[in-house]
Design a protein around this motif. Structure first.
Motif, short mmCIF file in Angstrom:
data_model
loop_
_atom_site.label_atom_id
_atom_site.label_comp_id
_atom_site.label_asym_id
_atom_site.label_seq_id
_atom_site.Cartn_x
_atom_site.Cartn_y
_atom_site.Cartn_z
N ILE A 164 43.72 60.81 -27.22
CA ILE A 164 44.70 59.90 -27.81
C ILE A 164 44.10 58.50 -27.77
O ILE A 164 43.72 58.01 -26.70
N PRO B 62 47.04 55.35 -25.74
CA PRO B 62 48.08 56.00 -24.95
C PRO B 62 49.18 55.03 -24.52
O PRO B 62 48.94 53.85 -24.28
N VAL B 63 50.40 55.56 -24.45
CA VAL B 63 51.56 54.78 -24.01
C VAL B 63 51.46 54.52 -22.52
O VAL B 63 51.17 55.42 -21.74
N LYS C 213 57.52 60.39 -28.01
CA LYS C 213 56.96 60.34 -29.37
C LYS C 213 55.47 60.64 -29.36
O LYS C 213 54.97 61.40 -30.20
N GLU C 214 54.75 60.09 -28.38
CA GLU C 214 53.31 60.33 -28.30
C GLU C 214 53.01 61.80 -28.02
O GLU C 214 52.15 62.41 -28.67
N GLU D 11 53.78 64.02 -31.18
CA GLU D 11 52.79 63.89 -32.24
C GLU D 11 51.48 64.58 -31.87
O GLU D 11 50.79 65.14 -32.74
N PHE D 12 51.12 64.55 -30.60
CA PHE D 12 49.84 65.12 -30.18
C PHE D 12 49.91 66.64 -30.03
O PHE D 12 48.99 67.36 -30.43
N ARG E 204 44.57 61.82 -22.74
CA ARG E 204 44.78 60.40 -22.41
C ARG E 204 43.61 59.79 -21.65
O ARG E 204 43.55 58.58 -21.47
#
Length: 391
Positions: A230, A233-234, A251-252, A255-256, A281
């Protein structure tokens, strides 16, 4: 909290306010104190805590100097806690004649509990001021009374030293960041070269042998793709509250992971989700609790994935359009095609864990699509002939 004293909120000549945060509670070490839901000011010299209306009127507030601070860190939150706690370690005692907040304390640290989170870089500002005052060298005043011109020169020199140190610190931070970036770029270039070479080999074999690719080459190619990870990353620091952080993380993850879940028949065990997300990540790892809390929000946020728990307690992340009936139907078709299946055989056919395969078979049995045979060789499932054969 015996390191904190009462003082005036009025700022000195060279003091400026950096951060203002409200709804902050003070802890004396691990113990909650009577100082609840106040306001803090972080200046270039000290930290102040008091009631907003009292501080506005210039009344006394609690304060400590950054020269007393030895370390600062954020305490990890627990589960659904919205507030964030910052632990500040204090070294020496103030003037023994000073008016202390608490006369005696067994702790050498305090906690700042931000009940609604904080949006500013609280920890970073405290660390920067702590380092500045740890390295601060006061100007030397001669024994005889200096002239006004000498005082101006001393103040000018002190300001220049502070600016020089700040520039040196920024330059060191920039050098470290650039070095790390170039190391990561070198690794990425090496990986990209391997991927290009492998993709050329696979492409050539597809043309020459109509798709005759070895399993080892397929596994290698997939591992390179997974290693891309990613890109942004958040992180918790980017959000003011845990709830906003969990929404961004949900959300992350969605989507991944959704492509991988679709390839695995519509569901994936939560431990597998956790491992895949953390691998993607890189160094920005997340805890199992954060992944669980984020997955719990997916369905109410209208995402295509949802968290589901089987009766045995096994938790999976699955497609929203997947329910027990569809799982039972798809599993029953596989059992009927093969004549019978065990959990191990189903896991190999679908590429999922044995535990998840067993849960699918149990769901099919619960809906009356299959029947079990619990023999000495192990547990096997057969088609329910009562549904398909005439009596």
């Amino acid at each position: 909290m015996n390191r904190l004293v009462y003082g005036s909120p009025a700022l000195s000549d060279n003091e400026t306010v950096l951060i203002r945060e409200r709804n902050v509670t003070l802890f004396d070490g691990f113990d909650e104190s009577r100082f609840q839901e106040g306001e803090i000011l972080i200046t270039t010299h000290r930290l102040l805590w008091g009631r907003p209306e009292a501080m506005a009127r210039g009344q006394k507030c609690l304060t400590f100097m950054f020269a007393q601070v030895t370390d600062v860190e954020e305490e990890p939150p627990y589960h659904y806690e919205r507030h964030r706690k910052v632990v500040v370690y204090l070294d020496f005692f103030p003037d023994p004649n000073a008016d202390r907040a608490i006369p005696e304390s067994m702790f050498n640290f305090i906690k700042l509990c931000f009940n609604e989170g904080f949006s500013s870089d609280v920890i970073g500002n405290i660390q920067r001021q702590m380092l500045y005052w740890q390295n601060y060298i006061p100007p030397q005043i001669p024994d005889n009374q200096p002239s006004s011109n000498q005082l101006r020169q001393i103040e000018l020199r002190t300001g220049i030293v502070g600016i020089e140190r700040g520039l040196q610190a920024k330059q060191s931070l920039l050098d470290g960041t650039l070095t790390l970036a170039f190391k990561d770029l070198t690794k990425l270039m090496c990986m990209a070269g391997d991927m290009v070479r492998l993709s050329k080999v696979i492409s050539k074999k597809i043309k020459d042998r109509q798709g005759d690719i070895t399993e080892d080459e397929t596994v290698r190619f997939k591992s390179y793709l997974l290693s891309l990870g990613i890109d942004d990353p958040v992180t918790r620091d980017a959000y003011k509250s845990n709830n906003q952080y969990y929404k961004g993380l949900a959300k992350e993850i969605c989507e991944f992971i959704i492509t991988h879940i679709e390839e695995m028949g519509g569901m994936m065990a939560l431990p597998d989700v956790y491992c895949r997300v953390n691998r993607a990540r890189g160094l920005e790892l997340v805890s199992p609790e954060d992944v669980l809390n984020a997955c719990k929000l997916m369905e109410q946020l209208g995402m295509p994935l949802k968290l589901f728990q089987f009766s045995s307690g096994v938790m999976v992340l699955q497609l929203c359009n997947l329910d027990g009936e569809s799982i039972a139907e798809a599993t029953a078709v596989l059992v009927e095609d093969c004549g019978s299946l065990s959990a191990e055989e189903l896991s190999q056919k679908l590429g999922i864990s044995v535990i998840l395969a067993k849960e699918r078979l149990l769901v099919a049995e619960k809906h009356g699509k299959t029947c079990r045979d619990d023999a000495i060789e192990g547990l096997r499932f057969y088609p329910n002939l009562f549904l398909t054969k005439d009596q």
